[in-house]
Design an enzyme around this catalytic site. Structure first.
Site, mmCIF file in Angstrom:
data_model
loop_
_atom_site.group_PDB
_atom_site.id
_atom_site.type_symbol
_atom_site.label_atom_id
_atom_site.label_comp_id
_atom_site.label_asym_id
_atom_site.label_seq_id
_atom_site.Cartn_x
_atom_site.Cartn_y
_atom_site.Cartn_z
ATOM 1 N N GLU A 187 0.824 -1.211 0.000
ATOM 2 C CA GLU A 187 0.000 0.000 0.000
ATOM 3 C C GLU A 187 0.860 1.265 0.000
ATOM 4 O O GLU A 187 0.617 2.195 0.768
ATOM 5 C CB GLU A 187 -0.958 -0.009 1.198
ATOM 6 C CG GLU A 187 -1.882 -1.228 1.186
ATOM 7 C CD GLU A 187 -2.941 -1.226 2.272
ATOM 8 O OE1 GLU A 187 -2.679 -0.708 3.371
ATOM 9 O OE2 GLU A 187 -4.035 -1.749 1.998
ATOM 10 N N ARG A 233 5.735 -7.794 8.493
ATOM 11 C CA ARG A 233 4.374 -8.122 8.069
ATOM 12 C C ARG A 233 4.315 -8.735 6.676
ATOM 13 O O ARG A 233 5.020 -8.302 5.762
ATOM 14 C CB ARG A 233 3.487 -6.878 8.097
ATOM 15 C CG ARG A 233 3.314 -6.320 9.483
ATOM 16 C CD ARG A 233 2.486 -5.058 9.437
ATOM 17 N NE ARG A 233 1.066 -5.289 9.553
ATOM 18 C CZ ARG A 233 0.149 -4.670 8.817
ATOM 19 N NH1 ARG A 233 0.496 -3.840 7.864
ATOM 20 N NH2 ARG A 233 -1.131 -4.892 9.031
ATOM 21 N N LYS A 275 -1.771 -11.746 8.635
ATOM 22 C CA LYS A 275 -3.179 -11.507 8.994
ATOM 23 C C LYS A 275 -3.946 -12.819 8.986
ATOM 24 O O LYS A 275 -3.584 -13.748 8.269
ATOM 25 C CB LYS A 275 -3.824 -10.517 8.022
ATOM 26 C CG LYS A 275 -3.344 -9.085 8.226
ATOM 27 C CD LYS A 275 -4.160 -8.086 7.408
ATOM 28 C CE LYS A 275 -3.620 -6.670 7.634
ATOM 29 N NZ LYS A 275 -4.377 -5.641 6.909
ATOM 30 N N ASP A 293 -8.197 -9.104 3.991
ATOM 31 C CA ASP A 293 -8.025 -7.996 4.929
ATOM 32 C C ASP A 293 -9.102 -7.948 6.007
ATOM 33 O O ASP A 293 -10.030 -7.148 5.903
ATOM 34 C CB ASP A 293 -8.030 -6.670 4.152
ATOM 35 C CG ASP A 293 -7.505 -5.522 4.979
ATOM 36 O OD1 ASP A 293 -6.970 -5.777 6.063
ATOM 37 O OD2 ASP A 293 -7.635 -4.366 4.537
ATOM 38 N N GLU A 296 -12.795 -2.542 11.744
ATOM 39 C CA GLU A 296 -12.835 -1.741 10.518
ATOM 40 C C GLU A 296 -13.926 -2.205 9.556
ATOM 41 O O GLU A 296 -14.617 -1.392 8.948
ATOM 42 C CB GLU A 296 -11.458 -1.845 9.845
ATOM 43 C CG GLU A 296 -11.373 -1.182 8.491
ATOM 44 C CD GLU A 296 -9.977 -1.328 7.879
ATOM 45 O OE1 GLU A 296 -9.072 -1.861 8.542
ATOM 46 O OE2 GLU A 296 -9.805 -0.896 6.727
HETATM 47 C C1 BDP Z 1 -6.166 -2.297 6.065
HETATM 48 C C2 BDP Z 1 -6.511 -0.916 6.450
HETATM 49 C C3 BDP Z 1 -5.373 0.052 6.318
HETATM 50 C C4 BDP Z 1 -4.121 -0.521 6.922
HETATM 51 C C5 BDP Z 1 -3.817 -1.849 6.288
HETATM 52 C C6 BDP Z 1 -2.676 -2.584 6.958
HETATM 53 O O1 BDP Z 1 -7.600 -0.486 5.681
HETATM 54 O O2 BDP Z 1 -5.758 1.246 6.936
HETATM 55 O O3 BDP Z 1 -3.054 0.343 6.776
HETATM 56 O O4 BDP Z 1 -4.901 -2.711 6.412
HETATM 57 O O5 BDP Z 1 -2.938 -3.517 7.679
HETATM 58 O O6 BDP Z 1 -7.028 -3.118 6.791
HETATM 59 O O7 BDP Z 1 -1.516 -2.225 6.750
#
Ligand code: BDP
Length: 712
Positions: free
Chosen positions: A302, A335, A371, A376, A404
């Site tokens: 991201e 991560r 995760k 997500d 979230e």
């Molecule tokens: C997503 C979120 C974002 C986080 C990202 C993460 O939308 O805000 O930065 O994961 O885990 O769930 O890095």
């Protein structure tokens, strides 16, 4: 003054402190210590601490505070062993030697609580091999009493199954919290290190009470400034406050910090100047925080910088940082949440593709943080295929406590069942019983470095987590991190007894509400394996129709690809073969929609609307039924809560009542918006007797929430 009189006065005093409005605003979490209705539970009038460390002291004070509150009696605190009292001591304490207690199996953090004869007096002993163990035992004793058991009957022993039990705070230096729905950051970066808000101590108490032993202070989308002397001093102040409670501080590290702070031209992990910069930075941090835990890193995900910017693998990046903290016994949590815009591959497959080939290539003080699912933090995801897929690498679980994608602060969704479902899932990597829990606790592949992280839901709201029931998710996370074999139901019962009162008439309905709440969210948001249909950006509310954003995976449409005839993403062998990322025995089951768990159907398969579910209904009928079931479950929770009114204090009652109202409205909105959209594509009528959506699709599409929280 007679004892009875003293007790009476003490009770009055307690009552008068308990009356102000703030007393029942949720601040006290599950550590309320209000007088128990059941008499005879607390027979201890003294708490003695043998030994002198800051941790033993706070442990003793906590027991005193707890027993005094719960009994409305005065409880003495000191070093004198009195009959019927509680004694806290290390197992090495000379006065304990005659007892011949077997404490080896307790390891460095386990505890033992039980009735013994000490110096000729019958006492309840809390002991362990370390003072942190004693602290955990102290909280275990309090939990025992808070859930309605007599002190003297305590016979408790427990050892954590997982070494690193960590909260990840996605807190920014400007005080906002990414995906935070409970107000501003708890850390007042501006007044630290001078002002040490007593709240920091209460945070540490709450964490210690559930065994959490690490706190990553800043957002994984990290600013390099967190690593400047100015902010290191602030982190050090927090570390000082947390230390007696056994909590280590960690920082998220921005991979490009050597460029941004150090003026280097590169952050290439193989450049000696870069490695030297990180070594010096680590040395500097350890001078301020001698027990600093280490770094958490989000790299090449991201838009974050990372080793791939220099054509190096994640292992090179992680190992370079690991070398910097190794002399200080620090660790790196690296991560695996990665996906890239340039990668045309299904987002759900990318992390495995990147990390699986690196198995065995990480330094011994690196743990890869994965995760729970491959996309997500959805209301439901099958477990991440990396679990079981990297046997030579320690993997830690990352759950998201802040909801979230599950209604954020206002929806009641107890995550215990989600945690439990993931941990119990069988990877089949080494035959039956190779559960995710066994991967994470290190027993499957014999790793000593083990961990579980939870993305915190804590902010500066008086009730910390935005609602009373959100506190249960913080609580359950800690309990599962301590023991991944615990059950969500037992944890809910303890939490309800401690948070409200231990009477079955309170606990039973509260637990019932909690037990079905997450499934209700799945039903009204993402039934049958749907995922990521939330509106883009803030992820608040439905947006399955969104399909016009630049990056494909930003669009909810990418996650379901609905057409007139079919819905879902084919991840079986006839599609993109994501199922092959699982162990062969599991991959075979998941290859065919008929042998795929129905709850994950549309995650793994694209099926026609006419597909027959096991119930005999068509997919469409089954889907509509689930939306309705979800909405109805919220109505049931409201009815349970209404009936609890006489049993709950007014302030907490009212907030939950109003939040359940929001949830009911929004559950119906989710259902209606989703149905309106699916019908606009599949052209199917609603089954007979089913209520049509309240508005037309355009109305749902027109809803915009530019200021929804948590999306800085
Ligand atoms: C997503 C979120 C974002 C986080 C990202 C993460 O939308 O805000 O930065 O994961 O885990 O769930 O890095």
């Amino acid at each position: 003054m007679s004892n009875t009189l003293k007790r009476g006065l003490f009770a009055c005093l307690l009552a008068s402190v308990a009356t102000p409005a703030l007393a029942e605003d949720g601040y006290d979490l599950w550590l309320r210590y209000h007088p128990l209705a059941t008499s005879g539970v607390i027979d201890a009038a003294t708490v003695a601490v043998l030994g002198d460390t800051p941790t033993l002291k706070v442990a003793g004070q906590e027991v005193q505070r707890g027993l005094a509150g719960l009994s409305a009696h005065h409880v003495q605190f000191g070093t004198a062993i009195r009959s019927g009292g509680v004694v806290l001591a290390l197992a090495t304490e000379p006065r304990l030697q005659a007892l011949g207690l077997k404490t080896d199996a307790l390891g460095s953090e386990g505890y033992l609580v039980r009735s013994v004869d000490l110096d000729g007096r019958r006492v309840t002993l809390v002991t362990a091999n370390s003072d942190h163990g004693v602290l955990y035992g102290a909280f275990a004793l309090l939990r025992w009493v808070q859930t309605g058991h007599p002190v003297s009957a305590a016979n408790l022993t427990s050892t954590p199954h997982i070494a690193l039990r960590v909260l990840d705070h996605w807190d920014n230096l400007d005080g906002t919290v990414e995906r935070g729905y409970s107000g501003q950051s708890l850390w007042d970066w501006w007044t630290l290190p001078d002002y040490r808000d007593p709240r920091y101590t209460d945070y540490a108490r709450a964490n210690a009470s559930i065994g959490i032993n690490g706190s990553v202070l800043n957002n994984v989308n990290a600013k390099a400034e967190s690593l400047t002397p100015f902010y290191i001093a602030k982190a050090a102040a927090l570390a000082d406050i947390f230390r007696p409670y056994g909590i280590k501080v960690y920082l998220s590290a921005r991979f490009s910090a050597p460029i941004e702070l150090g003026g280097l031209k590169t952050a290439d992990p193989l450049d000696p100047a870069v490695a030297a910069w990180w070594r010096a930075k680590a040395d500097e941090i350890y001078r301020a925080i001698p027990d600093f835990g280490g770094f958490l890193v989000k790299a090449n995900s991201e838009g974050q910088p990372g080793p791939q910017d220099y054509h190096r693998t994640h292992a090179y990046g992680a190992n370079m940082l690991a070398a910097a903290v190794a002399p200080h016994k620090g660790i790196v949590m690296w991560r695996a949440f990665v996906y890239a815009q340039e990668n045309a591959e299904d987002r759900a497959k990318q992390a495995y593709d990147d990390f699986h080939p690196l198995d065995g290539k990480f330094a011994s003080n690196v743990i890869v943080q994965v995760k729970n699912g491959a996309i997500d933090f959805q209301p439901r995801e099958p477990f991440h295929p990396l679990f079981g897929g990297m046997p030579k690498t320690p993997l830690m679980m990352e759950f998201q406590i802040t909801k979230e994608y599950l209604g954020q602060a206002t929806h009641l969704a107890y995550l215990g069942p989600l945690f439990e479902e993931t941990l119990r899932a069988d990877t089949l990597a080494q035959g039956t019983g190779s559960t995710v829990a066994r991967v994470v606790d290190g027993t499957l592949d014999h790793h000593a470095l083990t961990g579980m992280a939870g993305v915190a839901n804590i902010g500066r709201d008086r009730d910390w987590s935005g609602s009373t029931f959100n506190q249960a998710n913080w609580y359950a996370f800690g309990r599962f991190a301590w023991n991944p074999d615990d059950t969500s139901d037992a944890i809910a019962r303890d939490w309800a007894a401690m948070t409200f009162d231990p009477a079955p008439a309170t606990v039973a309905p509260v637990v019932r509400m909690m037990a079905g709440s997450r499934e209700a969210v799945v039903d009204y948001m993402t039934p049958l394996g749907l995922a990521h249909v939330m509106a883009t950006g803030h992820h608040y509310g439905p947006g399955p129709w969104i399909s016009d954003l630049k990056r494909p995976e930003w669009n909810p449409y990418y996650y379901h690809r609905t057409t007139r005839d079919a819905i879902g993403v084919e991840r079986g062998p006839k599609g993109n073969a994501a199922t092959a990322q699982y162990a062969p025995a599991l991959a075979r089951q998941l290859a065919d929609p008929k042998t795929t768990p129905e709850r994950d159907l549309l995650w793994f398969h694209r099926v026609p609307w006419t597909y027959r579910l096991r119930s005999g209904e068509t997919l469409w009928q089954g889907m509509v039924g689930r939306y309705d079931r979800g909405v109805a479950a919220v109505a049931d929770m409201r009815a349970d809560w209404d009936a609890l009114r006489p049993r709950i204090d007014p302030t907490r009652y009212a907030k939950t009542e109003s939040f359940l109202g929001i949830q009911q409205r929004e559950a119906a909105w989710w259902r209606d918006a989703s149905l309106a959209y699916w019908m606009s594509v599949n052209g199917l009528p609603l089954p007979a007797g089913v209520r049509p959506p309240a508005h037309d699709l355009d109305w749902y599409k027109a809803q915009k929430f530019p200021y929804a929280p948590g999306n800085p």
